[in-house]
Write an enzyme that holds these catalytic residues in place. Structure first.
Site, PDB file in Angstrom:
ATOM      1  N   LYS A  70       0.837  -1.199   0.000  1.00 57.01           N
ATOM      2  CA  LYS A  70       0.000   0.000   0.000  1.00 57.01           C
ATOM      3  C   LYS A  70       0.874   1.253   0.000  1.00 57.01           C
ATOM      4  CE  LYS A  70      -3.897  -1.884   2.645  1.00 57.01           C
ATOM      5  NZ  LYS A  70      -4.957  -1.620   1.661  1.00 57.01           N
ATOM      6  N   ARG A 107     -10.425 -11.476   1.590  1.00 63.79           N
ATOM      7  CA  ARG A 107     -11.285 -12.510   0.995  1.00 63.79           C
ATOM      8  C   ARG A 107     -10.589 -13.861   0.982  1.00 63.79           C
ATOM      9  NH1 ARG A 107     -11.676  -9.018  -4.385  1.00 63.79           N
ATOM     10  NH2 ARG A 107     -11.187  -7.423  -2.842  1.00 63.79           N
TER      11      ARG A 107
END
Ligand code: BES
Ligand code: MG
Ligand code: ZN
Length: 497
Positions: A277, A351
């Site tokens: 990130k 996920r």
């Protein structure tokens, strides 16, 4: 802080302050009227003079009111009587606490319970006011770093027959607040303290504190033998090993036989991994375990209230870091379900962790599964910071969650899971890819999860926008502990409305 509920003779009570309301325009509430009569029109005279007209936000603190024993009398503007709602309660509470906390007022009698709220329902009045009060106290303690002088609040319940119902509301409120506060505190810890092991130890402590809770901790070796290779892949770049806590709450005299499973994403830090990130605001990714913290808090509430339900909470602890042994874009993972996933972005890690948990819990034959996850930045783009994304494969579950959401004002908004989205997670080298095409990111993430939830009724709450606040007063909101608690209270048929 102690709370009491009783029927008081307001003019005779020895207390630091009695609080009564005035509606717009210049209309005294029943309690205010009562004190006005005892004081020979002292209050109505002030109103006639124009000192207060009942506008919300107004207040008037009075000393030495004739024939009133209390040291002070606080008149508080309550706004329009026909428009009195939970937002009015929050405004009034903030106003009251601001006034009280400037002075060393310790004990108050709160006589606002006759206000026309939610069809005059005392249960909801008490729930709302305690929730508002507790939030103010939390702010004073944590952001202003000040003590709250106030240490006892008595609510005047004019109709004696309603005291027992008000007591039920108080018990519920305090249990919810305990869970909410525990969730906030856990989420606010720095990621060098709150790592996956720490999270699992907090869960284990629950089984020592509550005899209706049992905890099993699944470690890296057990994950390997279970074949949880997607979950394991996410943790590979980190020195901190993954831990999954299975917190089983078994209520007594269970009236609802359904097995309810709450799953919380517990990324104690999400750097993004190899798909790292940007460093700006990366520190906020310590909050990527807020889902797990909310599940933890909700179980505390359930255990405190001895809810007649069976609930299993899963805290999916993990850390996503780059490193020599980290998983990479291009990797193909075999999930516990046997389905394969092509990793196109290691930052879409939530996920991957959750899909293995959603398979793992099939062993409990659940009726209802709700996962709570700070899953996508796209959900923040879609719904902002006040509303949680809701996805589900079952209409009844959606309605039940929406009802609990309305009752608690812990807002959710349903987004669709149309078949059309499935093509976005197609892969030509595996069963699925772990990211979509950049559009409708909150939905494609939920669509990915939905591929693993076909055996039970399932809802997914994307709390990426609602789990914490940024800026000077940064911190976890504890959401959606109130929503989940209310959902469980409704399932226990406890709510009075
Ligand atoms: N934990 C983040 C989601 C997130 C981002 C929550 C910002 C709150 C604020 C999640 O693991 C993530 O990184 N998601 C990616 C998915 C993308 C790579 C498809 C995202 O949202 O950018
Ligand atoms: Mg990520
Ligand atoms: Zn994440």
């Amino acid at each position: 802080m102690k709370f009491f509920l009783d029927s008081f003779s307001l003019h005779k009570e020895q207390t630091d302050c009695v609080i009564v309301g005035v509606f717009k325009p210049c209309r005294l509430t029943r309690s205010a009227n009562n004190l006005d009569e005892y004081s020979n029109g002292y209050i109505s005279q002030l109103i006639n003079q124009g000192d207060i007209n009942g506008e919300i936000g107004q207040s008037l603190l009075l000393y030495d009111v004739p024939n009133i024993i209390a040291k002070r009398l606080l008149l508080i503007g309550c706004g329009d009587e026909n428009n009195f709602n939970s937002r009015s309660i929050i405004k009034i509470t903030k106003n009251i606490i601001k006034i009280l906390n400037k002075r060393s007022i310790k004990h108050i009698i709160f006589s606002l319970t006759e206000l026309n709220f939610y069809k005059n329902n005392i249960y909801w009045f008490i729930r709302k006011i305690i929730s508002a009060l507790k939030k103010e106290f939390f702010k004073i303690n944590t952001f202003l770093k000040k003590d709250v002088y106030l240490n006892s609040i008595s609510f005047n319940i004019i109709d004696k027959n309603l005291i027992s119902l008000a007591k039920v509301a108080l018990t519920h409120s305090l249990a919810i607040d305990l869970g909410l506060t525990a969730a906030k505190k856990l989420s606010n810890l720095p990621p060098n303290i709150c790592n996956p092991l720490y999270l699992s130890l907090q869960a284990e402590k629950l089984s020592k504190k509550y005899n209706n809770i049992d905890v099993t901790t699944i470690d890296i070796n057990q994950m390997k033998s279970l074949g949880m290779h997607a979950y394991l892949a996410v943790s590979r770049g980190s020195e901190n090993k993954p831990y999954m806590s299975v917190v089983q709450y078994s209520g007594k005299n269970v009236i609802n036989k359904k097995i309810i499973i709450l799953i919380g994403k517990g990324l104690t830090f999400d750097s993004g991994g190899i798909s790292i990130k940007p460093s700006q605001n990366m520190h906020e990714m310590k909050y990527d375990m807020c889902g797990a913290a909310a599940v933890y808090g909700t179980l505390i509430m359930a255990a405190e209230l001895n809810l007649p339900l069976n609930i299993i909470g899963i805290l999916a602890g993990c850390e996503n870091m780059p490193g020599g042994s980290a998983f990479r874009p291009g990797d193909i993972l075999t999930t516990m379900s046997g389905k394969t996933v092509e990793v196109l972005n290691t930052d879409a890690e939530g996920r991957l962790v959750l899909c293995d948990v959603l398979k793992y819990i099939e062993r409990f034959s659940p009726d209802i599964v709700i996962d709570v996850a700070t899953l996508t930045g796209a959900c923040v783009v879609a719904l902002g910071n006040d509303v949680t994304g809701l996805f589900s494969n079952n209409e009844d579950l959606v309605n039940d969650l929406k009802k609990a959401s309305q009752q608690t004002n812990d807002k959710v908004w349903r987004l669709p899971l149309f078949k059309e989205y499935e093509k976005d997670i197609n892969s030509n080298v595996a069963d699925f890819s772990n990211v979509g095409n950049g559009k409708a990111g909150a939905i494609t993430a939920a669509c990915f999860l939905s591929q693993f939830t076909k055996k039970y009724h399932w809802a997914h709450l994307d709390i990426a926008g609602t789990a914490w606040e940024s800026g000077v007063n940064k911190g976890s909101t504890g959401r959606p502990v109130e929503l989940l608690s209310q959902f469980l209270l409704n399932m226990s048929h406890y709510t009075q409305c």
